[in-house]
Write a protein that holds these residues in place. Structure first.
Motif, short mmCIF file in Angstrom:
data_model
loop_
_atom_site.label_atom_id
_atom_site.label_comp_id
_atom_site.label_asym_id
_atom_site.label_seq_id
_atom_site.Cartn_x
_atom_site.Cartn_y
_atom_site.Cartn_z
N GLY A 291 13.74 -6.59 41.12
CA GLY A 291 12.32 -6.29 41.28
C GLY A 291 11.82 -6.34 42.71
O GLY A 291 10.61 -6.26 42.94
N THR A 292 12.72 -6.45 43.68
CA THR A 292 12.29 -6.61 45.07
C THR A 292 11.41 -5.44 45.54
O THR A 292 10.35 -5.66 46.12
CB THR A 292 13.51 -6.76 46.01
N THR B 153 9.55 -3.42 43.84
CA THR B 153 8.25 -3.48 43.17
C THR B 153 7.38 -4.58 43.76
O THR B 153 6.18 -4.38 44.00
CB THR B 153 8.45 -3.71 41.66
N GLU B 154 7.97 -5.74 44.03
CA GLU B 154 7.21 -6.85 44.59
C GLU B 154 6.70 -6.55 46.00
O GLU B 154 5.66 -7.04 46.40
CB GLU B 154 8.04 -8.13 44.60
N LEU B 155 7.45 -5.75 46.75
CA LEU B 155 7.04 -5.43 48.12
C LEU B 155 6.05 -4.27 48.19
O LEU B 155 5.35 -4.12 49.20
CB LEU B 155 8.27 -5.12 48.98
N VAL C 208 5.12 -11.19 52.00
CA VAL C 208 5.24 -11.35 50.55
C VAL C 208 6.21 -12.48 50.24
O VAL C 208 7.30 -12.54 50.82
CB VAL C 208 5.73 -10.03 49.90
N ASN C 209 5.81 -13.35 49.34
CA ASN C 209 6.71 -14.37 48.82
C ASN C 209 7.29 -13.83 47.52
O ASN C 209 6.55 -13.61 46.56
CB ASN C 209 5.97 -15.68 48.57
N LEU C 210 8.59 -13.59 47.50
CA LEU C 210 9.24 -13.04 46.30
C LEU C 210 9.31 -14.10 45.20
O LEU C 210 9.38 -15.30 45.48
CB LEU C 210 10.65 -12.56 46.63
N SER C 211 9.36 -13.64 43.97
CA SER C 211 9.50 -14.56 42.85
C SER C 211 10.86 -15.25 42.87
O SER C 211 10.99 -16.38 42.40
CB SER C 211 9.29 -13.82 41.52
#
Length: 172
Positions: free
Chosen positions: A94-95, A97-99, A147-150
């Motif tokens: 999901g990287t 998408t998260e970014l 962004v702090n990734l999950s």
């Protein structure tokens, strides 16, 4: 379209040998990084070895790899570039998408980012300037979000880091 770019032009000085060829979970770090980008991008290149060279020249650090990737993307019809270092051990699914949306980068690993291909001229100017050539300075210059990734990917700089990443992988 989004281009994936593995930044693989480093010296591996802290690692002691070519870390791109080091194995994690039975695959090289390079293969893991490429596979993680292939799952999220329309095309993947390796910068600093193989596919394309750093820009404007080698020895520019990760920004030289990103500059090469942005130019390659712009000239081949890609709108954005998802970057990662060969030493991240691969990105989570999901990287991207998260970014999104670009520009954005991972707070604790700014080499991992989603960059607009249109930022190539700005990066060229930045690399030609006398400014400190850091990832965070470039990101700030183009208004990129932190962004702090999950789930943070590994950051494998030493053999000890590789052993810890392997232990983490074995424990899953």
């Amino acid at each position: 379209m989004i281009l994936g770019a593995v930044l693989a032009g480093g010296q591996s000085s802290r690692f002691g040998s070519d870390k791109a060829l080091a194995a994690l979970g039975g695959r090289t770090l390079l293969a893991r990084a490429v596979a993680s980008l292939e799952a999220q991008c329309d095309g993947v290149i390796v910068v600093g070895r193989g596919d394309i060279s750093d820009r404007p020249r080698s020895g520019m650090g990760p920004l030289g790899g990103i500059a090469a990737a942005l130019h390659h993307a712009a000239s081949h019809g890609y709108s954005e570039v998802l970057t990662c270092g060969v030493d991240c051990g691969g990105l989570g699914s999901g990287t991207r998408t998260e970014l999104a949306p670009a520009p954005a980068y991972v707070a604790d690993q700014p080499v991992i980012g989603l960059w607009p291909a249109s930022a190539a001229p700005a990066l060229d100017a930045f690399l030609a300037s006398d400014a400190k050539h850091s990832m965070r300075a470039f990101a700030e210059m183009i208004g990129a979000r932190r962004v702090n990734l999950s789930a943070s990917p590994a950051n494998i700089n030493t053999r000890e880091d590789l052993a810890l990443a392997q232990e983490h992988l074995d424990g899953q």
